[in-house]
Design an enzyme around this catalytic site. Structure first.
Site, PDB file in Angstrom:
ATOM      1  N   TYR A  17       2.176  -3.374  -7.657  1.00  0.00           N
ATOM      2  CA  TYR A  17       1.526  -3.514  -6.348  1.00  0.00           C
ATOM      3  C   TYR A  17       0.212  -4.293  -6.401  1.00  0.00           C
ATOM      4  CZ  TYR A  17       4.790   0.140  -4.888  1.00  0.00           C
ATOM      5  OH  TYR A  17       5.927   0.863  -4.621  1.00  0.00           O
ATOM      6  N   HIS A  22      -1.212  -5.211   0.661  1.00  0.00           N
ATOM      7  CA  HIS A  22      -1.670  -3.852   0.971  1.00  0.00           C
ATOM      8  C   HIS A  22      -2.795  -3.407   0.040  1.00  0.00           C
ATOM      9  CE1 HIS A  22      -0.835  -0.898   3.899  1.00  0.00           C
ATOM     10  NE2 HIS A  22       0.038  -0.154   3.275  1.00  0.00           N
ATOM     11  N   PHE A  68      -0.569   7.296  -3.649  1.00  0.00           N
ATOM     12  CA  PHE A  68      -0.067   6.201  -2.824  1.00  0.00           C
ATOM     13  C   PHE A  68      -0.828   6.185  -1.509  1.00  0.00           C
ATOM     14  CE2 PHE A  68       3.312   6.247  -5.949  1.00  0.00           C
ATOM     15  CZ  PHE A  68       3.516   4.888  -6.118  1.00  0.00           C
ATOM     16  N   ASN A  70      -0.336   6.553   1.640  1.00  0.00           N
ATOM     17  CA  ASN A  70      -0.240   7.584   2.684  1.00  0.00           C
ATOM     18  C   ASN A  70      -0.834   8.922   2.265  1.00  0.00           C
ATOM     19  OD1 ASN A  70       1.708   8.378   0.891  1.00  0.00           O
ATOM     20  ND2 ASN A  70       3.420   8.329   2.336  1.00  0.00           N
ATOM     21  N   ASP A  95      -6.706  -3.497   4.188  1.00  0.00           N
ATOM     22  CA  ASP A  95      -5.999  -4.649   4.738  1.00  0.00           C
ATOM     23  C   ASP A  95      -5.771  -4.446   6.234  1.00  0.00           C
ATOM     24  OD1 ASP A  95      -4.235  -2.488   3.751  1.00  0.00           O
ATOM     25  OD2 ASP A  95      -2.628  -3.697   4.596  1.00  0.00           O
ATOM     26  N   ASN A 116      -1.372   3.823   7.350  1.00  0.00           N
ATOM     27  CA  ASN A 116      -1.171   5.181   6.820  1.00  0.00           C
ATOM     28  C   ASN A 116      -2.349   5.683   5.983  1.00  0.00           C
ATOM     29  OD1 ASN A 116       1.344   5.637   7.998  1.00  0.00           O
ATOM     30  ND2 ASN A 116       2.407   4.569   6.349  1.00  0.00           N
TER      31      ASN A 116
END
Length: 201
Positions: A17, A22, A68, A70, A95, A116
């Protein structure tokens, strides 16, 4: 202290990632840490990477949640509660789909706009009244394409625009740390005017 005491960069953990849109919040905090010689270390008690930078003669905590996106609120609330940092002294860098690559906006409170990370932080703190620095990444134009879009790498031109925006917004750090939020907004939201060249015939 009336200014920012905790700066949180949002993203997803894991090498897959790192370069995705994100993770713009992580990029921003990483750059801040490099500029100020701070190092972030994994602290399981705070569910993330935590470090401290000396800015404007004051200590400021830097945090990248290792959960993560969320579940970002778990880390933010853990640090805020332990160090007794009120929500209005927290800046969350994230972001933003509703701004073009290179766009920057500073705001306090408001909704989460479907983000989220913001949603979970507001729930964990019990209030949405923390500061947000919104880094534009653009929008794919189709709501159904958003998840795919944010989890992919920006184009070279988009990345260049985002890097310029990060440099510009880091210049507002002294005002943010001092609590001069109106001055920080003015610096961030005022684009330099380009002088049009008159062609001689």
């Amino acid at each position: 202290m009336n200014g920012i005491q905790l700066i949180v960069g949002l993203g997803n953990p894991g090498a897959q990632y790192e370069a995705t849109r994100h993770n713009a919040g992580f990029w921003w905090v990483d750059q801040l840490a490099r500029q100020h010689g701070a190092s972030l270390k994994l602290d399981s008690k705070f569910h993330g990477l935590l470090g401290r930078a000396r800015i404007q003669g004051q200590d400021c905590w830097l945090l990248e949640p290792n959960t993560f996106m969320n579940a970002s609120g778990r880390a933010v609330a853990a640090v805020a509660n332990f160090y007794r940092i009120p929500p209005q002294a927290i800046l969350v860098v994230h972001d933003e789909l509703d701004l073009p690559p290179g766009g920057i906006k500073l705001k306090k409170g408001g909704g989460h706009g479907g983000h989220n990370g913001l949603k979970d932080i507001a729930a964990a703190l019990g209030t949405p009244d923390f500061w947000r620095l919104r880094l534009g990444i653009g929008h794919p134009g189709d709501r159904d394409a958003v998840v795919h879009f944010v989890l992919h790498t920006p184009s070279r031109d988009e990345m260049r625009s985002i890097e310029i925006a990060m440099d510009e917004s880091l210049n507002a750090l002294p005002q943010l740390i001092d609590g001069a939020f109106e001055a920080a907004m003015l610096k961030l939201h005022t684009k330099p005017k380009t002088v049009a060249k008159v062609e001689k015939s």
